[in-house]
Design an enzyme around this catalytic site. Sequence first.
Site, PDB file in Angstrom:
ATOM      1  N   GLU A 189      10.144  14.614 -30.709  1.00  0.00           N
ATOM      2  CA  GLU A 189       8.901  15.170 -31.260  1.00  0.00           C
ATOM      3  C   GLU A 189       9.011  15.423 -32.758  1.00  0.00           C
ATOM      4  O   GLU A 189       8.049  15.205 -33.497  1.00  0.00           O
ATOM      5  CB  GLU A 189       8.514  16.460 -30.533  1.00  0.00           C
ATOM      6  N   CYS A 225      -7.811   4.196 -27.637  1.00  0.00           N
ATOM      7  CA  CYS A 225      -8.713   4.920 -28.540  1.00  0.00           C
ATOM      8  C   CYS A 225      -8.100   4.925 -29.938  1.00  0.00           C
ATOM      9  O   CYS A 225      -7.832   5.973 -30.523  1.00  0.00           O
ATOM     10  CB  CYS A 225      -8.928   6.347 -28.032  1.00  0.00           C
ATOM     11  N   CYS A 276     -13.098   0.534 -26.158  1.00  0.00           N
ATOM     12  CA  CYS A 276     -13.804   1.420 -25.230  1.00  0.00           C
ATOM     13  C   CYS A 276     -13.953   0.826 -23.836  1.00  0.00           C
ATOM     14  O   CYS A 276     -14.003   1.545 -22.843  1.00  0.00           O
ATOM     15  CB  CYS A 276     -15.163   1.785 -25.797  1.00  0.00           C
ATOM     16  N   CYS A 289     -11.345   1.947 -21.615  1.00  0.00           N
ATOM     17  CA  CYS A 289     -11.078   3.381 -21.610  1.00  0.00           C
ATOM     18  C   CYS A 289     -11.591   4.051 -20.337  1.00  0.00           C
ATOM     19  O   CYS A 289     -12.742   3.839 -19.932  1.00  0.00           O
ATOM     20  CB  CYS A 289     -11.711   4.034 -22.827  1.00  0.00           C
ATOM     21  N   CYS A 318     -17.719   9.795 -22.560  1.00  0.00           N
ATOM     22  CA  CYS A 318     -17.395   9.939 -23.982  1.00  0.00           C
ATOM     23  C   CYS A 318     -18.655   9.840 -24.839  1.00  0.00           C
ATOM     24  O   CYS A 318     -19.436   8.903 -24.717  1.00  0.00           O
ATOM     25  CB  CYS A 318     -16.407   8.859 -24.410  1.00  0.00           C
TER      26      CYS A 318
END
Length: 339
Positions: free
Chosen positions: A42, A195, A202, A205, A211
Amino acid sequence: MNSINKNSQEFSEGVTNWYLLNGRESLPWRRNVSGYKVWISEIMLQQTQVKTVIPFYKKFIKKYPNLESISSATEDDILALWSGLGFYRRAKNIYKSKEIIKKEYKNRFPRKFNELMLLPGIGRSTAGAIMSIAYKKSYPILDANVKRVISRYEKIDMSDKDVMKKLWMLSEFLTPINNIFEYTQGIMDLGATVCISRSPNCIQCPLNQSCKSAYETFDINKKIKKEKSKKKIYFTLAHSKKSFLLFKKNDKTFWESLWIPYDNQNLKKSNIFKEPYKSEVKNLNHALSHVDLDITIEIFDYKKPFKIETNLEHQWINKNQIDKFGLPKPIKSIIENYV
DNA sequence: AAAACGTGGGT
DNA sequence: TACCCAAGTTT
């Protein structure tokens, strides 16, 4: 005023189910997950693309697979593994954190959100990622992927003054209690592969029914950016057949604590160098995030190392030991021609 | 609280 | 080429 989608469950289930089929399972930090390894990954991934991080992460974990193995490492050891990755404060913070963990947590990696937040270099998003991925506790994250996905999903005005506050509330609202591991990885994978910033896919998605920005096209954000400053730097790189003379950088402006050639920035006449038997001059440009560097470097060849009269921290570094030191990318590139 | 902090991917 | 921007945090 647009109202928030009623159920967060539809969102999180969409993300989670999509992840089960399409998640990037092969990423190296997704094997043998531990708090320590999620932490390292991270930190490396802050403002840095996955593709860039992978080789650095592998090298790092090979040398330091767990807290115990890194507990006696020096700051230089860690900076050496960070060399070329950038944002070197991150490496310095890893050093500081593992020292804190050694002293205050008996060298056991913290399990609590509030403990993680106390470690340097760990903010809310990184702490949330560690909690959700390593310990499967429900905490929201807000990295670039999540920002993009949820701001599109709810059509958030990104020029708003307190978008960040809004986005955190939204991320919190959408983050499920269950399947938190799959959800957290899933929303990042979705942001990274579907995205995406320029032209989102899309059609692929799982959220395209609800959305609020589905099938829209997105302009590139035109931010008003101020002129980037330019800076000229003059280095003197002394080397012999077997070693380089490098100095440890001491100021915070950039590359703090990395090893660089002698900094002649003010063109002060220094008599710390003897006459070399051979010399050449090179010039290169190097862009940092906030400054454009115009680097002039003179390279002095010597038969053998000599003593330097200076208070600056410096070392003649054996050429086969150079990878044990943290060097900035452009310096490393130059040096490689003389190894 | 805007600016600092590195480097490289992608268009 | 030039430019955006990337698994952000700190001061």
